[in-house]
Scaffold this motif. Sequence first.
Motif, short mmCIF file in Angstrom:
data_model
loop_
_atom_site.label_atom_id
_atom_site.label_comp_id
_atom_site.label_asym_id
_atom_site.label_seq_id
_atom_site.Cartn_x
_atom_site.Cartn_y
_atom_site.Cartn_z
N ASN A 282 7.96 20.14 47.45
CA ASN A 282 8.62 18.86 47.18
C ASN A 282 10.05 18.79 47.70
O ASN A 282 10.57 17.69 47.91
CB ASN A 282 8.65 18.59 45.66
CG ASN A 282 7.29 18.16 45.14
OD1 ASN A 282 6.90 17.01 45.27
ND2 ASN A 282 6.57 19.10 44.54
N LEU B 243 0.01 12.31 47.04
CA LEU B 243 1.12 12.69 46.15
C LEU B 243 0.61 13.07 44.76
O LEU B 243 1.09 14.02 44.15
CB LEU B 243 2.14 11.55 46.04
CG LEU B 243 3.18 11.47 47.17
CD1 LEU B 243 3.89 10.12 47.16
CD2 LEU B 243 4.20 12.60 47.08
N ARG B 244 -0.40 12.32 44.28
CA ARG B 244 -0.96 12.62 42.95
C ARG B 244 -1.59 14.01 42.92
O ARG B 244 -1.64 14.64 41.87
CB ARG B 244 -2.01 11.58 42.57
CG ARG B 244 -1.39 10.32 42.02
CD ARG B 244 -2.44 9.27 41.66
NE ARG B 244 -1.87 7.97 41.90
CZ ARG B 244 -2.34 7.06 42.75
NH1 ARG B 244 -3.45 7.32 43.44
NH2 ARG B 244 -1.72 5.92 42.92
N SER C 228 1.52 18.67 42.55
CA SER C 228 2.43 18.71 41.39
C SER C 228 3.87 18.50 41.83
O SER C 228 4.29 19.00 42.88
CB SER C 228 2.28 20.06 40.68
OG SER C 228 3.48 20.37 40.01
N ALA C 229 4.64 17.76 41.02
CA ALA C 229 6.03 17.44 41.39
C ALA C 229 6.95 18.65 41.25
O ALA C 229 8.12 18.58 41.61
CB ALA C 229 6.54 16.29 40.54
N ARG D 54 8.03 10.93 39.34
CA ARG D 54 7.97 12.10 40.23
C ARG D 54 9.37 12.55 40.63
O ARG D 54 9.70 13.74 40.57
CB ARG D 54 7.16 11.74 41.48
CG ARG D 54 7.09 12.88 42.44
CD ARG D 54 6.30 12.61 43.69
NE ARG D 54 5.90 13.91 44.22
CZ ARG D 54 4.76 14.50 43.93
NH1 ARG D 54 3.87 13.91 43.17
NH2 ARG D 54 4.49 15.69 44.43
N THR E 51 11.22 14.21 37.78
CA THR E 51 10.73 15.59 37.60
C THR E 51 11.30 16.51 38.68
O THR E 51 11.71 17.64 38.41
CB THR E 51 9.18 15.63 37.67
OG1 THR E 51 8.67 14.67 36.74
CG2 THR E 51 8.65 17.00 37.32
N GLU F 36 5.23 5.57 39.11
CA GLU F 36 4.76 6.90 39.52
C GLU F 36 5.83 7.65 40.31
O GLU F 36 6.09 8.82 40.07
CB GLU F 36 3.51 6.77 40.39
CG GLU F 36 2.21 6.70 39.61
CD GLU F 36 1.01 6.69 40.56
OE1 GLU F 36 0.76 7.71 41.22
OE2 GLU F 36 0.33 5.64 40.64
#
Length: 403
Positions: free
Chosen positions: A326, A316-317, A320-321, A353, A356, A349
């Motif tokens: 997504n 997930l990191r 990008s969100a 996410r 965002t 986190e």
Amino acid sequence: MLPGYSPESFQLLSHYLATTADCMANGSTPINPFLVQIVPLAFTSDLMLQLVLTQSAAHRAFRARKDADEVADSHYTKALRLFRKGVTDFIDGKESNPLMLTVGALVMCFTETAKGDMNGTIFDHLSAANSLLIRLLSHSDTAVPKDLKDFVIEYYTYTATVSMISIDARVSPQLLLNFDLEQRARHLLASEYVGNLSGCWLELLLLIPCIFDLGREFMMHDGDGDGDDHEHGHGHHQPRRPTADNIAMYGSLQCQIMRWEPYAFVTPEVFLAGRIFQQAMLLYLFTSLGSSFSRAANGMHQALIESAIVEAMSYLRQLSATVRINSGLCWPIAVVGSCLADSEQQQNELRLRLTTMVNTFGLGNMQRTLLLLEHMWQTPLAEAGPWNICRVMQQKQIWISFA
């Protein structure tokens, strides 16, 4: 172009074309079926056009953070009325188009997703879509163009499988994906299908009903779903023990998930999303054991769970969100998030996410996913995990699908 439609309808149509269709599709292929397949249908059917306008209005209203939006509400009411009339006519054998109704029911599902409905209305649309789709596919195969048919099968399979986690395995025999529909989805796999809802992980989604059924078996063994009699010393309600078949099935599912690989030809974002789904599927499987088995606090089972969480968070990191993929990640985020009752850093986190994502895509169910996780994070770890999502939904009266 649209006789009898107001200027407002044009605004909604252009919002759909410019924004909604993009947010609905995860962008894993250059061709967006929400434009290419659905818009032409909207120009041949009043019902489809009304549904497209309704979905656009619901999306626009949520993005604007309007609690009450008269435009969205009046379109929604009108769409439901037209849809119900179409279904009634179809059942009564009056001339009616099963294709429009089937696609219509699916568009209604995603309208609930866009507006962030919390009353579980999506499950009504899903069961309508189920019987309509079975009817549609039993008719002649030539009537529906192949691309459209593939998309409808993908659309239904995706929505049905990721919605199952909202159903309590202890009380429900799931019938969202019958054998015929599952076989048709498997035909798509044979052609290495990549879709704007199921990305490259359709094969994993098709394992969800198997894990659901297995989890129900294990929970029945808990004696969890059969009243309280056995706690009062009545011997006849002793929980059964898991069978050798249960254990073999568990091993087979674990093996299938571990062996799975995203197609090499997909974009890096689709590839990563596939890996995220893979880890979430492992978590869903590992946690299906319920309390049927005793476990050591630092034993191998716990180590597998923690490793899947770490892997999923690390993928997930890397993603990008704000990228389009997504839009299809609420399910794995909910599964992973439901296991984080004791880790504030990881909770933060996911909180960041999802916030965002809500700001980028403006889809109601992203906000509801966060709302649900906030509740999960208040529960003790023993009562957390994906199999208790449905229980928290019951307690808090939040009925959502992660589609």
